[in-house]
Design an enzyme around this catalytic site. Structure first.
Site, PDB file in Angstrom:
ATOM      1  N   SER A   7      15.764   0.054  33.686  1.00  0.00           N
ATOM      2  CA  SER A   7      15.354   1.527  34.218  1.00  0.00           C
ATOM      3  C   SER A   7      14.574   2.366  33.288  1.00  0.00           C
ATOM      4  O   SER A   7      14.911   2.629  32.170  1.00  0.00           O
ATOM      5  CB  SER A   7      16.716   2.149  34.485  1.00  0.00           C
ATOM      6  N   HIS A  32      13.030  -0.952  37.288  1.00  0.00           N
ATOM      7  CA  HIS A  32      13.652  -0.127  38.210  1.00  0.00           C
ATOM      8  C   HIS A  32      13.258   1.256  37.903  1.00  0.00           C
ATOM      9  O   HIS A  32      13.164   1.890  36.916  1.00  0.00           O
ATOM     10  CB  HIS A  32      15.191  -0.300  37.852  1.00  0.00           C
ATOM     11  N   ASP A  34      13.451   5.423  38.750  1.00  0.00           N
ATOM     12  CA  ASP A  34      14.314   6.348  39.372  1.00  0.00           C
ATOM     13  C   ASP A  34      13.515   7.500  39.788  1.00  0.00           C
ATOM     14  O   ASP A  34      13.162   8.033  38.925  1.00  0.00           O
ATOM     15  CB  ASP A  34      15.508   6.634  38.266  1.00  0.00           C
ATOM     16  N   MET A  36      13.841  11.019  41.365  1.00  0.00           N
ATOM     17  CA  MET A  36      14.852  12.321  41.534  1.00  0.00           C
ATOM     18  C   MET A  36      14.079  13.498  41.827  1.00  0.00           C
ATOM     19  O   MET A  36      13.092  13.788  41.360  1.00  0.00           O
ATOM     20  CB  MET A  36      15.414  12.207  40.337  1.00  0.00           C
ATOM     21  N   HIS A  65      14.342   3.393  43.359  1.00  0.00           N
ATOM     22  CA  HIS A  65      15.595   3.971  43.414  1.00  0.00           C
ATOM     23  C   HIS A  65      15.384   5.434  43.835  1.00  0.00           C
ATOM     24  O   HIS A  65      15.179   6.166  43.066  1.00  0.00           O
ATOM     25  CB  HIS A  65      16.370   3.624  42.261  1.00  0.00           C
ATOM     26  N   MET A  67      16.383   8.705  44.911  1.00  0.00           N
ATOM     27  CA  MET A  67      17.394  10.029  44.862  1.00  0.00           C
ATOM     28  C   MET A  67      16.969  11.287  45.265  1.00  0.00           C
ATOM     29  O   MET A  67      16.627  12.073  44.524  1.00  0.00           O
ATOM     30  CB  MET A  67      18.084   9.997  43.328  1.00  0.00           C
ATOM     31  N   MET A 136      26.368   2.590  43.060  1.00  0.00           N
ATOM     32  CA  MET A 136      25.919   3.435  41.939  1.00  0.00           C
ATOM     33  C   MET A 136      27.241   3.640  40.983  1.00  0.00           C
ATOM     34  O   MET A 136      28.644   3.626  41.605  1.00  0.00           O
ATOM     35  CB  MET A 136      25.898   5.077  42.373  1.00  0.00           C
ATOM     36  N   GLY A 141      21.774  11.056  38.486  1.00  0.00           N
ATOM     37  CA  GLY A 141      21.156  11.914  38.081  1.00  0.00           C
ATOM     38  C   GLY A 141      20.522  11.829  36.492  1.00  0.00           C
ATOM     39  O   GLY A 141      19.541  12.448  36.425  1.00  0.00           O
ATOM     40  N   PHE A 142      21.155  11.208  35.880  1.00  0.00           N
ATOM     41  CA  PHE A 142      20.889  11.019  34.545  1.00  0.00           C
ATOM     42  C   PHE A 142      21.334   9.626  33.972  1.00  0.00           C
ATOM     43  O   PHE A 142      22.159   8.845  34.544  1.00  0.00           O
ATOM     44  CB  PHE A 142      21.931  12.138  33.428  1.00  0.00           C
ATOM     45  N   GLY A 143      20.583   9.286  33.021  1.00  0.00           N
ATOM     46  CA  GLY A 143      20.765   7.855  32.129  1.00  0.00           C
ATOM     47  C   GLY A 143      22.008   8.187  31.228  1.00  0.00           C
ATOM     48  O   GLY A 143      22.192   9.139  31.007  1.00  0.00           O
ATOM     49  N   GLY A 144      22.408   7.455  30.751  1.00  0.00           N
ATOM     50  CA  GLY A 144      23.266   7.424  29.486  1.00  0.00           C
ATOM     51  C   GLY A 144      24.673   7.665  29.763  1.00  0.00           C
ATOM     52  O   GLY A 144      25.247   8.275  28.782  1.00  0.00           O
ATOM     53  N   ASP A 174      24.240  -0.113  39.004  1.00  0.00           N
ATOM     54  CA  ASP A 174      23.192   1.116  38.334  1.00  0.00           C
ATOM     55  C   ASP A 174      24.236   1.899  37.958  1.00  0.00           C
ATOM     56  O   ASP A 174      24.815   2.711  38.506  1.00  0.00           O
ATOM     57  CB  ASP A 174      22.183   1.390  39.353  1.00  0.00           C
ATOM     58  N   GLY A 175      24.096   2.113  36.336  1.00  0.00           N
ATOM     59  CA  GLY A 175      24.798   3.014  35.778  1.00  0.00           C
ATOM     60  C   GLY A 175      25.751   2.775  34.581  1.00  0.00           C
ATOM     61  O   GLY A 175      26.873   2.033  34.991  1.00  0.00           O
ATOM     62  N   GLY A 176      25.426   2.839  33.398  1.00  0.00           N
ATOM     63  CA  GLY A 176      26.460   2.626  32.583  1.00  0.00           C
ATOM     64  C   GLY A 176      26.597   1.204  32.147  1.00  0.00           C
ATOM     65  O   GLY A 176      27.676   0.667  31.594  1.00  0.00           O
ATOM     66  N   GLY A 196      19.275   1.100  31.510  1.00  0.00           N
ATOM     67  CA  GLY A 196      18.399   1.855  30.904  1.00  0.00           C
ATOM     68  C   GLY A 196      18.659   2.054  29.403  1.00  0.00           C
ATOM     69  O   GLY A 196      18.125   1.351  28.726  1.00  0.00           O
TER      70      GLY A 196
HETATM   71  C1  DX5 Z   1      20.955   7.315  37.476  1.00  0.00           C
HETATM   72  C2  DX5 Z   1      19.879   6.227  37.410  1.00  0.00           C
HETATM   73  C3  DX5 Z   1      20.054   4.932  36.507  1.00  0.00           C
HETATM   74  C4  DX5 Z   1      19.972   5.336  35.263  1.00  0.00           C
HETATM   75  C5  DX5 Z   1      20.878   4.085  34.545  1.00  0.00           C
HETATM   76  O1  DX5 Z   1      20.992   8.195  38.111  1.00  0.00           O
HETATM   77  O2  DX5 Z   1      19.871   5.768  38.885  1.00  0.00           O
HETATM   78  O3  DX5 Z   1      19.218   3.760  37.011  1.00  0.00           O
HETATM   79  O4  DX5 Z   1      18.747   5.339  34.613  1.00  0.00           O
HETATM   80  O5  DX5 Z   1      20.704   4.512  32.993  1.00  0.00           O
HETATM   81  P1  DX5 Z   1      21.796   3.810  31.987  1.00  0.00           P
HETATM   82  O6  DX5 Z   1      21.613   2.299  32.113  1.00  0.00           O
HETATM   83  O7  DX5 Z   1      21.351   4.396  30.926  1.00  0.00           O
HETATM   84  O8  DX5 Z   1      23.294   4.185  32.563  1.00  0.00           O
HETATM   85 ZN    ZN Z   2      18.620   3.819  39.413  1.00  0.00          ZN
END
Ligand code: DX5
Ligand code: ZN
Length: 218
Positions: A7, A32, A34, A36, A65, A67, A136, A141-144, A174-176, A196
């Site tokens: 991502s 990927h 994202d 938003m 993706h 959002m 999800m 909304g956010f990475g990490g 997707d996520g974590g 990501g």
């Molecule tokens: C979150 C995004 C993800 C995000 C994943 O809303 O859809 O794609 O970038 O990031 P990580 O892998 O850091 O959780």
């Molecule tokens: Zn995503």
């Protein structure tokens, strides 16, 4: 065949071209992106202009993706920008079937995304019409963010649902997603693993991708 989709949200945007070339050289399968809008999710990221720029530096399929609210309005723009796969959030689509058709008509492969608290039952009458479902495993909304543990059972249940219906729909998660949980996520039934910070937060993408892929195949 399992796929890894870095991502770019976690990439260094001041060196985006370099970052994409680096993950491609390191063995990534998809890119990927994202998208938003600051309405459906509390963050604003990128639009078709960036997707087009990404396409100019990689041959990898671009997975967009969305959002965003009212995705119908932007589907054609993302497809023209080079999106090969486009997913929309079920919670943002009152006319989901029409939206999915629009994605196909635009020449991309349609996917539907479920937020962590959205039940799988919402897929009953759309599953046969999409090429992938994105689960999800964090609130979008956010990475990490940390992986939500109940996502594992949700992925398993979705894999069962796809099997029972005799479909070949792919499952994206997707996520974590990290080195230490990718095995469990993959075993639960995920086909496409988005990561990501687990990739762009590391120094050696080749080593990281290798490790993720090894763990994914355990
Ligand atoms: C979150 C995004 C993800 C995000 C994943 O809303 O859809 O794609 O970038 O990031 P990580 O892998 O850091 O959780
Ligand atoms: Zn995503």
């Amino acid at each position: 065949m399992k796929l890894i989709a870095p991502s770019i949200l976690a990439a260094d945007f001041s060196r985006l071209g370099e970052e994409i070339r680096a993950v491609e050289a390191a063995g990534a399968d998809w890119i990927h992106a994202d998208v938003m809008d600051g309405h459906f999710v509390p963050n604003i990221t990128l639009g078709p202009v960036i997707v087009d720029a990404v396409g100019r530096v990689t041959k990898l399929p671009i997975d967009v993706h969305l959002m965003i609210e009212n995705p119908d309005r932007y589907i054609m723009a993302f497809a023209r920008a080079g999106a090969a796969w486009i997913s929309v959030s079920i919670e943002a689509c009152p006319h989901l079937h029409r939206t999915v058709q629009l994605i196909r008509e635009a020449g991309a492969r349609p996917g539907v995304v479920l937020n962590p608290a959205t039940p799988l039952g919402t897929l009953d009458w759309i599953l046969a019409d999409v090429d992938y479902v994105l689960i999800m495993s964090v609130n979008p909304g956010f990475g990490g963010q940390d992986f939500i543990p109940t996502s594992i059972d949700k992925i398993k249940a979705l894999a069962g649902m796809i099997r029972d219906k005799g479909l070949s729909t792919l499952i994206e998660v997707d996520g974590g997603v990290k080195e230490d949980n990718i095995a469990a996520i993959s075993q639960a039934g995920a086909d496409i693993l988005v990561a990501g910070t687990a990739i762009f937060g590391t120094a050696d993408y080749t080593q990281t991708l290798k490790k993720l892929r090894e763990n994914m195949s355990i």
